[in-house]
Write an enzyme that holds these catalytic residues in place. Structure first.
Site, PDB file in Angstrom:
ATOM      1  CE  LYS A 159     -20.122  -6.050  -2.243  1.00  0.00           C
ATOM      2  NZ  LYS A 159     -18.732  -5.934  -1.710  1.00  0.00           N
ATOM      3  CD  GLN A 193     -15.625  -4.693  -8.423  1.00  0.00           C
ATOM      4  OE1 GLN A 193     -14.416  -4.829  -8.320  1.00  0.00           O
ATOM      5  NE2 GLN A 193     -16.452  -5.713  -8.327  1.00  0.00           N
ATOM      6  CE  LYS A 215     -15.225  -7.369 -11.926  1.00  0.00           C
ATOM      7  NZ  LYS A 215     -14.222  -7.886 -10.938  1.00  0.00           N
ATOM      8  CE  LYS A 234     -10.909  -4.462  -6.455  1.00  0.00           C
ATOM      9  NZ  LYS A 234     -11.646  -5.541  -7.110  1.00  0.00           N
ATOM     10  N   GLY A 292     -13.167  -8.669  -0.315  1.00  0.00           N
ATOM     11  CA  GLY A 292     -11.768  -9.035  -0.493  1.00  0.00           C
ATOM     12  C   GLY A 292     -11.292  -8.874  -1.924  1.00  0.00           C
ATOM     13  CG  ASP A 293      -8.977  -7.652  -5.527  1.00  0.00           C
ATOM     14  OD1 ASP A 293      -9.905  -7.812  -6.320  1.00  0.00           O
ATOM     15  OD2 ASP A 293      -7.797  -7.514  -5.915  1.00  0.00           O
ATOM     16  CB  THR A 339     -14.235 -15.202  -8.132  1.00  0.00           C
ATOM     17  OG1 THR A 339     -14.722 -14.343  -7.109  1.00  0.00           O
ATOM     18  CG2 THR A 339     -13.710 -14.370  -9.285  1.00  0.00           C
ATOM     19  CB  SER A 388     -20.410  -9.549  -2.922  1.00  0.00           C
ATOM     20  OG  SER A 388     -19.128  -9.982  -2.551  1.00  0.00           O
TER      21      SER A 388
HETATM   22  N1  GLU Z   1     -12.603  -8.272  -5.635  1.00  0.00           N
HETATM   23  C1  GLU Z   1     -13.658  -8.968  -6.312  1.00  0.00           C
HETATM   24  C2  GLU Z   1     -13.807  -8.417  -7.709  1.00  0.00           C
HETATM   25  O1  GLU Z   1     -12.836  -8.036  -8.324  1.00  0.00           O
HETATM   26  C3  GLU Z   1     -14.938  -9.043  -5.514  1.00  0.00           C
HETATM   27  C4  GLU Z   1     -15.549  -7.744  -5.113  1.00  0.00           C
HETATM   28  C5  GLU Z   1     -16.748  -7.876  -4.178  1.00  0.00           C
HETATM   29  O2  GLU Z   1     -17.186  -8.970  -3.875  1.00  0.00           O
HETATM   30  O3  GLU Z   1     -17.232  -6.810  -3.778  1.00  0.00           O
HETATM   31  O4  GLU Z   1     -14.866  -8.390  -8.290  1.00  0.00           O
END
Ligand code: GLU
Length: 451
Positions: A93, A114, A117, A129, A168-169, A213, A383
């Site tokens: 994810k 990630q 996190k 990612k 997204g990012d 976020t 998410s």
């Molecule tokens: N890009 C965001 C992050 O850095 C969200 C990633 C997501 O929702 O999967 O955590």
């Protein structure tokens, strides 16, 4: 600089050797390994079965060609990436980033961050990612659509709601997600809502995902301030960036009584001593997609625009700093200026925005410092809530979703705080986040055997 436990030094040396020329990835691994000395001293079994070496090696890395035709009929080539880093806790994810600076090292550092996190959120999601070196700036809607379709023509075979779930990012918002999801649906002949998050409400998105976020980072900083008996009320705040994370951080800080006086984009920053007019900022950045200098021009009296080669947004004195633009945007020198100007808290809205030197400056000065992998986890946590709604074919209210987000952020804060205490470093959120995230992933990996 802080040192790495000697038992873990060979792990870093090997990561550097086999990922040559990827400084951001080395930096992210370095920071986590630095925190793990105390863990392996207490629990030496984590040194067995090459567990830490395996955590530093992505499970799968996909690199592919993205050919597309621009509005002039010229064929353009970009490079696409998806790094499926770790699936011990759930499907891979993490977001997709479209920016000319994207390369495999950047995506690897983001996938590594990630993983921890996502573990910190407590939700069943692994880490991944992706992205491309495509530059969306100045591209028409039709070009963006053709690019997204070409990207997905390759990537679709690697995704799935139980396999890998992008979002997204930087450079990827609702529009791009719509085009990518649309092409995925067409190629698979399946309406698989849970394969993407950050979708629009109209086709299975979650309320509060857009805000999550920025709101989440604000909740996290609020929790940190409370440990020192204070809050946002009356505080002066600087938020770098002016994308989705920055905009919704500003919105939440304002609702908590804070005054945000500066924000930025890659061209420079603006200072508005009266407090940022968020409606105007949203219009300029999300509707008209203009440069930040337009804010100063439209707002007029007393608002300054400073070009990026003329100064740093971190020169602006503030009580709370929320770097929400991109990696390594806040240098050691910036951190010293912030500390000299009396900053009391820093919450990282972006991924790894503070350089290692900056982090050291903040920690040495006992500034409340929230690392991105904890502070900005609200986006991916929401998410996971979107996936939960998709799985149950349900749609929650804004209030219900935001309440879940707020509870998750408070819980991440408390986990980091308690873990730092447990490992003898009270108030050190970097250590707390790295250790708590690591232990969750490592425990699952141990149970799953050597895979
Ligand atoms: N890009 C965001 C992050 O850095 C969200 C990633 C997501 O929702 O999967 O955590």
């Amino acid at each position: 600089m802080n040192s790495i436990d000697e038992k873990l030094q060979p792990v870093l040396a090997e990561v550097i050797r086999r990922n040559a020329g990827e400084p951001e990835f080395h930096q992210a691994v370095h920071e986590v390994l630095e925190s793990l000395g105390r863990v392996v001293a207490k629990h030496p079994h984590y040194l067995e079965q090459a567990l830490i070496e395996r955590i530093c090696e992505p499970e799968r890395q996909i690199i592919f060609r993205i050919p597309w035709t621009d509005d002039q009929g010229q064929v353009q080539i970009n490079r696409g990436f998806r790094v499926q880093f770790n699936s011990a806790l759930g499907p891979y994810k993490g977001g997709m980033r479209f920016h000319p600076s994207v390369n495999v090292g950047i995506i690897k550092f983001l996938g590594f961050e990630q993983t921890f996190k996502n573990a910190l959120t407590g939700m069943p999601i692994g880490g991944g990612k992706g992205g491309s070196d495509f530059d969306p700036k100045g591209r028409s809607d039709a070009e963006i659509m053709r690019f997204c379709q070409s990207l997905m023509t390759e990537l679709h075979r690697h995704l799935g709601e139980q396999t890998d779930v992008p979002a997204g990012d930087i450079g990827v918002g609702g529009r791009e997600i719509g085009y990518m999801f649309g092409q995925y649906k067409r190629l698979n002949n399946r309406f698989e809502a849970g394969v993407f998050t950050g979708k629009a409400l109209a086709y299975g998105g979650s309320r509060a995902r857009t805000e999550a976020t920025g709101y989440g980072n604000t909740y996290f900083v609020d929790s940190m301030l409370k440990t020192r008996g204070t809050n946002f009320d009356g505080k002066t705040v600087v938020v770098s960036g002016s994308g989705n994370v920055a905009i919704y951080s500003i919105e939440k800080v304002q609702s908590f009584g804070g005054k945000v006086i500066a924000c930025s984009d890659s061209s420079g920053y603006i200072v508005d001593e009266n407090g940022i007019d968020l409606a105007l900022l949203k219009e300029i950045k999300t509707v008209r997609r203009e440069r930040i200098s337009e804010y100063a021009r439209r707002r007029g009296n007393g608002v300054h625009f400073i070009a990026s080669d003329k100064g740093s947004i971190w020169d602006v004195p503030c009580d709370v700093a929320m770097p929400s633009a991109t990696q390594n945007e806040l240098s050691g020198k910036d951190a010293r200026v912030l500390v000299k100007n009396g900053v009391i808290a820093v919450g990282e809205g972006a991924n790894m925005p503070s350089t290692p030197e900056a982090v050291k400056v903040f920690r040495d000065a006992s500034v409340l410092f929230a690392p991105g992998k904890a502070a900005n986890a609200g986006g991916v946590a929401t998410s996971a809530l979107e996936m939960q709604q998709n799985a149950s074919r349900d749609s929650w209210t804004f209030e219900q979703t935001e309440a879940r987000l707020a509870a998750i952020m408070r819980s991440i804060h408390d986990t980091c705080h308690e873990t730092a205490d447990e490992y003898g470093a009270p108030g050190d959120y970097v250590l707390g986040a790295n250790i708590a995230g690591f232990v969750r992933v490592a425990e699952a990996m141990r149970m799953l055997g050597v895979i």
